[in-house]
Design a protein around this motif. Structure first.
Motif, PDB file in Angstrom:
ATOM      1  N   GLY A  38       0.843  -1.182   0.000  1.00 26.70           N
ATOM      2  CA  GLY A  38       0.000   0.000   0.000  1.00 26.70           C
ATOM      3  C   GLY A  38       0.884   1.238   0.000  1.00 26.70           C
ATOM      4  O   GLY A  38       2.111   1.131  -0.098  1.00 26.70           O
TER       5      GLY A  38
ATOM      6  N   ASN B 129      -0.411   7.852  -1.158  1.00 22.12           N
ATOM      7  CA  ASN B 129       0.884   7.191  -1.339  1.00 22.12           C
ATOM      8  C   ASN B 129       2.040   8.176  -1.409  1.00 22.12           C
ATOM      9  O   ASN B 129       3.103   7.947  -0.818  1.00 22.12           O
ATOM     10  CB  ASN B 129       0.856   6.337  -2.607  1.00 22.12           C
ATOM     11  CG  ASN B 129       2.094   5.471  -2.760  1.00 22.12           C
ATOM     12  OD1 ASN B 129       2.588   4.893  -1.803  1.00 22.12           O
ATOM     13  ND2 ASN B 129       2.603   5.383  -3.975  1.00 22.12           N
TER      14      ASN B 129
ATOM     15  N   SER C  84       2.847  -0.251  -3.767  1.00 24.38           N
ATOM     16  CA  SER C  84       1.426   0.028  -3.920  1.00 24.38           C
ATOM     17  C   SER C  84       0.836  -0.780  -5.073  1.00 24.38           C
ATOM     18  O   SER C  84       1.418  -0.850  -6.148  1.00 24.38           O
ATOM     19  CB  SER C  84       1.190   1.516  -4.187  1.00 24.38           C
ATOM     20  OG  SER C  84      -0.182   1.752  -4.474  1.00 24.38           O
TER      21      SER C  84
ATOM     22  N   SER D 129      -1.493   2.823  -6.798  1.00 25.38           N
ATOM     23  CA  SER D 129      -1.074   4.222  -6.894  1.00 25.38           C
ATOM     24  C   SER D 129      -0.496   4.446  -8.280  1.00 25.38           C
ATOM     25  O   SER D 129       0.607   4.005  -8.583  1.00 25.38           O
ATOM     26  CB  SER D 129      -0.033   4.548  -5.819  1.00 25.38           C
ATOM     27  OG  SER D 129       0.477   5.853  -5.994  1.00 25.38           O
TER      28      SER D 129
ATOM     29  N   ARG E 137       5.578  -0.404  -7.341  1.00 26.38           N
ATOM     30  CA  ARG E 137       4.141  -0.567  -7.529  1.00 26.38           C
ATOM     31  C   ARG E 137       3.878  -1.661  -8.562  1.00 26.38           C
ATOM     32  O   ARG E 137       4.648  -1.835  -9.503  1.00 26.38           O
ATOM     33  CB  ARG E 137       3.483   0.747  -7.968  1.00 26.38           C
ATOM     34  CG  ARG E 137       4.078   1.417  -9.189  1.00 26.38           C
ATOM     35  CD  ARG E 137       3.337   2.708  -9.507  1.00 26.38           C
ATOM     36  NE  ARG E 137       4.046   3.551 -10.458  1.00 26.38           N
ATOM     37  CZ  ARG E 137       3.616   4.739 -10.869  1.00 26.38           C
ATOM     38  NH1 ARG E 137       2.471   5.206 -10.410  1.00 26.38           N
ATOM     39  NH2 ARG E 137       4.323   5.454 -11.729  1.00 26.38           N
TER      40      ARG E 137
ATOM     41  N   SER F 164      -2.697  -6.234  -5.530  1.00 27.22           N
ATOM     42  CA  SER F 164      -2.377  -6.240  -4.108  1.00 27.22           C
ATOM     43  C   SER F 164      -1.828  -7.602  -3.685  1.00 27.22           C
ATOM     44  O   SER F 164      -0.865  -7.676  -2.912  1.00 27.22           O
ATOM     45  CB  SER F 164      -3.630  -5.902  -3.293  1.00 27.22           C
ATOM     46  OG  SER F 164      -3.352  -5.944  -1.913  1.00 27.22           O
TER      47      SER F 164
END
Length: 415
Positions: free
Chosen positions: A110, A117, A134, A137, A153, A316
């Protein structure tokens, strides 16, 4: 709140995927290969409330699922997680991130939105040498945020999504004029800018760019400004909670016949029912899970939570899996060690063992022996470039179905 992900049976017995958890053991120090019999500490930092609460909770659960799968495997590590709520608010996000850092978490899955973020990375992760990854983001500014290799990310940059939206508007919908409405934060502004540049490069004309604030009781005046030139299409960049009110105002006070293009932040299947309109004229773009393990993840998620995965849940899950592997490979719960192992477990290399969530026990065993693995996940092949961004992604051109988000087409983009 802290979560115990040590045994799936315990979680199901309590009826919650996030039960009050155990305190993780201190990480062993060591390098050049992980040490077994220890606890890997993974923080989860998502909006469980606020404008993105409806999307943040499933993303949190997907990250938790990665820990559950590893803890259920026959491996010589356990994963200790702690979850904190950003409330979709930058200041609360910083406070929640500090809670994880103070509790000794060296890596965090995250935050979700770029508006949270960016300050979290600048004020918490980078100064404290904590790895942040993330899943959602997407602001282009994340690419150049950090020279210390702590920011990653699994979602693509909106520099790509702006090009995708422009392609859809100009080529698929044959729109020649457009206006944008965007939430007043980094995500909204930068994605609007990316679309404007790409659309104008194709020969289109952008008439209005209108910002709006989250959580307002009416968006009629902002809609009037955005639609004043009667554009062929209206691009709306925002989140579900504000989007419901915005589109209630739109369908109540305007023709409802414009082409509407939405972004990933509004890909919530229940929005038409909340708005009270089928929203047939609204389409959108979002990163499309295209990894080889997407079917595996989808089934595991449904089995664990009794519902379908939503937008960014595969990203995620992969973000958490890669950090768990990197921590196991590094052999210690420090951000400086974990960052050195991120590409060692995610990117292709000669002699690396191919690993996915379906053979994660083999992958953990390999990294504990100090060997390289190449993780391919649910969202993509998960290959990080020099900036911690994804090297290649697939986008979804989507529409609202009967309580679902329907894929209308797939669009492949490379960095």
């Amino acid at each position: 709140m802290a979560y115990d992900t040590n045994r799936r049976s315990f979680l199901k017995a309590t009826g919650a995927a996030g039960a009050v958890g155990l305190t993780g053991l201190a990480g062993c120090s060591g390098g050049g290969g992980g040490s077994g019999g220890r606890s890997v500490k993974l923080g989860l930092l998502f909006p469980e409330t606020g404008d993105l609460g409806s999307l943040g909770k499933p993303m949190r659960d997907a990250g938790e699922l990665a820990a559950i799968i590893v803890n259920d495997a026959d491996v010589d590590i356990t994963v200790d997680t702690q979850s904190e709520d950003t409330q979709t608010d930058p200041s609360q996000g910083v406070s929640a991130a500090n809670s994880l850092v103070n509790a000794g978490y060296p890596m965090v899955n995250g935050p979700a939105s770029s508006g949270v973020n960016l300050p979290v990375c600048k004020q918490v992760f980078i100064p404290n040498n904590v790895v942040g990854s993330s899943p959602s983001s997407t602001a282009p500014s994340v690419t150049s945020l950090d020279d210390n290799d702590l920011v990653y990310r699994t979602a693509p940059s909106d520099a790509l999504q702006g090009r995708v939206l422009a392609q859809i508007a100009y080529e698929r919908q044959e729109d020649r004029t457009a206006s944008t409405m965007f939430v007043n934060n980094d995500y909204g502004q930068q994605l609007s800018d990316a679309f404007v540049g790409a659309f104008e490069d194709k020969g289109g004309t952008v008439q209005q760019t209108v910002s709006f604030e989250k959580g307002q009781s009416s968006y009629t005046s902002r809609l009037q400004s955005a639609l004043s030139g009667n554009p062929d299409t209206l691009i709306v960049v925002g989140y579900p909670e504000s989007g419901v009110q915005l589109f209630k105002d739109y369908y109540s006070n305007f023709s409802g016949e414009h082409n509407i293009l939405l972004t990933d932040g509004m890909a919530e299947a229940s929005m038409p029912s909340k708005v009270g309109n089928p929203m047939d004229n609204a389409k959108g773009s979002a990163p499309l899970p295209s990894g080889p393990a997407n079917d595996f993840f989808t089934q595991q998620y449904k089995d664990e939570y009794g519902s379908e995965p939503t937008v960014f849940t595969p990203h995620s899950f992969d973000s958490a899996m890669v950090m768990i592997l990197a921590n196991a490979h590094a052999g210690e719960n420090t951000g400086s060690a974990v960052k050195e192992s991120m590409r060692m477990v995610a990117n292709p290399a000669d002699g690396a063992t191919d690993v996915g969530p379906d053979n994660i026990a083999e992958g953990i065993s390999e990294v504990l022996d100090g060997n390289r693995v190449n993780y391919s996940g649910a969202s993509s092949s998960v290959d990080f470039d020099e900036n911690g961004d994804m090297s290649a992604v697939t986008y979804q051109y989507w529409g609202f179905g009967d309580g679902v988000i329907e894929t209308l087409a797939e669009i492949q983009f490379d960095q």
